[in-house]
Motif scaffolding. Sequence first.
Motif, PDB file in Angstrom:
ATOM      1  N   UNK A 163       0.397   1.531 -12.491  1.00 39.75           N
ATOM      2  CA  UNK A 163       0.490   0.944 -11.152  1.00 39.75           C
ATOM      3  C   UNK A 163       1.747   0.085 -11.047  1.00 39.75           C
ATOM      4  N   UNK A 164       1.999  -0.756 -12.056  1.00 36.61           N
ATOM      5  CA  UNK A 164       3.202  -1.591 -12.033  1.00 36.61           C
ATOM      6  C   UNK A 164       4.468  -0.743 -11.955  1.00 36.61           C
ATOM      7  N   UNK A 165       4.463   0.424 -12.576  1.00 36.90           N
ATOM      8  CA  UNK A 165       5.635   1.305 -12.541  1.00 36.90           C
ATOM      9  C   UNK A 165       5.972   1.735 -11.116  1.00 36.90           C
ATOM     10  N   UNK A 166       4.970   1.845 -10.249  1.00 37.58           N
ATOM     11  CA  UNK A 166       5.257   2.231  -8.861  1.00 37.58           C
ATOM     12  C   UNK A 166       6.059   1.161  -8.134  1.00 37.58           C
ATOM     13  N   UNK A 167       5.998  -0.069  -8.630  1.00 38.61           N
ATOM     14  CA  UNK A 167       6.680  -1.180  -7.955  1.00 38.61           C
ATOM     15  C   UNK A 167       8.154  -1.285  -8.321  1.00 38.61           C
ATOM     16  N   UNK A 173      10.000  -8.152 -10.987  1.00 40.30           N
ATOM     17  CA  UNK A 173      11.071  -8.931 -11.609  1.00 40.30           C
ATOM     18  C   UNK A 173      11.851  -9.748 -10.596  1.00 40.30           C
ATOM     19  N   UNK A 174      11.996  -9.226  -9.380  1.00 43.52           N
ATOM     20  CA  UNK A 174      12.754  -9.937  -8.358  1.00 43.52           C
ATOM     21  C   UNK A 174      11.879 -10.888  -7.549  1.00 43.52           C
ATOM     22  N   UNK A 175      10.577 -10.951  -7.892  1.00 39.31           N
ATOM     23  CA  UNK A 175       9.603 -11.820  -7.233  1.00 39.31           C
ATOM     24  C   UNK A 175       9.275 -11.372  -5.808  1.00 39.31           C
ATOM     25  N   UNK A 176       9.670 -10.155  -5.454  1.00 38.87           N
ATOM     26  CA  UNK A 176       9.277  -9.604  -4.160  1.00 38.87           C
ATOM     27  C   UNK A 176       7.754  -9.445  -4.134  1.00 38.87           C
ATOM     28  N   UNK A 177       7.200  -9.075  -5.287  1.00 44.36           N
ATOM     29  CA  UNK A 177       5.750  -9.091  -5.496  1.00 44.36           C
ATOM     30  C   UNK A 177       5.530 -10.120  -6.596  1.00 44.36           C
ATOM     31  N   UNK A 223       0.846  -1.201   0.000  1.00 45.03           N
ATOM     32  CA  UNK A 223       0.000   0.000   0.000  1.00 45.03           C
ATOM     33  C   UNK A 223       0.880   1.250   0.000  1.00 45.03           C
ATOM     34  N   UNK A 224       1.882   1.263   0.845  1.00 48.18           N
ATOM     35  CA  UNK A 224       2.793   2.417   0.940  1.00 48.18           C
ATOM     36  C   UNK A 224       3.539   2.641  -0.373  1.00 48.18           C
ATOM     37  N   UNK A 225       4.011   1.576  -0.995  1.00 52.21           N
ATOM     38  CA  UNK A 225       4.768   1.684  -2.249  1.00 52.21           C
ATOM     39  C   UNK A 225       3.894   2.275  -3.351  1.00 52.21           C
ATOM     40  N   UNK A 226       2.690   1.737  -3.504  1.00 47.70           N
ATOM     41  CA  UNK A 226       1.800   2.222  -4.561  1.00 47.70           C
ATOM     42  C   UNK A 226       1.393   3.664  -4.291  1.00 47.70           C
ATOM     43  N   UNK A 227       1.011   3.967  -3.048  1.00 47.06           N
ATOM     44  CA  UNK A 227       0.536   5.321  -2.741  1.00 47.06           C
ATOM     45  C   UNK A 227       1.657   6.363  -2.791  1.00 47.06           C
ATOM     46  N   UNK A 228       2.889   5.937  -2.601  1.00 49.07           N
ATOM     47  CA  UNK A 228       4.015   6.855  -2.735  1.00 49.07           C
ATOM     48  C   UNK A 228       4.259   7.215  -4.199  1.00 49.07           C
ATOM     49  N   UNK A 229       4.032   6.259  -5.085  1.00 50.91           N
ATOM     50  CA  UNK A 229       4.300   6.480  -6.499  1.00 50.91           C
ATOM     51  C   UNK A 229       3.128   6.986  -7.315  1.00 50.91           C
ATOM     52  N   UNK A 230       1.927   7.013  -6.699  1.00 47.80           N
ATOM     53  CA  UNK A 230       0.734   7.386  -7.442  1.00 47.80           C
ATOM     54  C   UNK A 230      -0.246   8.059  -6.495  1.00 47.80           C
ATOM     55  N   UNK A 231      -0.728   9.227  -6.888  1.00 46.53           N
ATOM     56  CA  UNK A 231      -1.711   9.934  -6.073  1.00 46.53           C
ATOM     57  C   UNK A 231      -3.043   9.194  -6.178  1.00 46.53           C
TER      58      UNK A 231
END
Length: 80
Positions: A49-53, A58-62, A7-15
């Motif tokens: 959305x994927x760009x926020x990650x 690619x590293x399988x963290x998600x 949630x934090x990662x996505x919301x940091x990269x996208x309003x």
Amino acid sequence: MTADELHRIISTGLDCQHLSVEGDGRHWFATVVSSAFDGMRPIQRHQRVYATLGGRMATDEVHALSIKAMTPAEWARSAP
């Protein structure tokens, strides 16, 4: 990865006007509502959305992320 971290990662990269994240640590589902999606096709919204990650897919963290991406107007129309 936890739901809070994602949630934090996505919301940091996208309003986001609304963001919910659910999952089991490997398979995630996100509902993302953002005015940034205005004028975008569905694939462009998902790419945004994927760009926020960053490289986390690619590293399988998600491992897997299903996305429901809507504009605020679409979100308002979908509310019961």
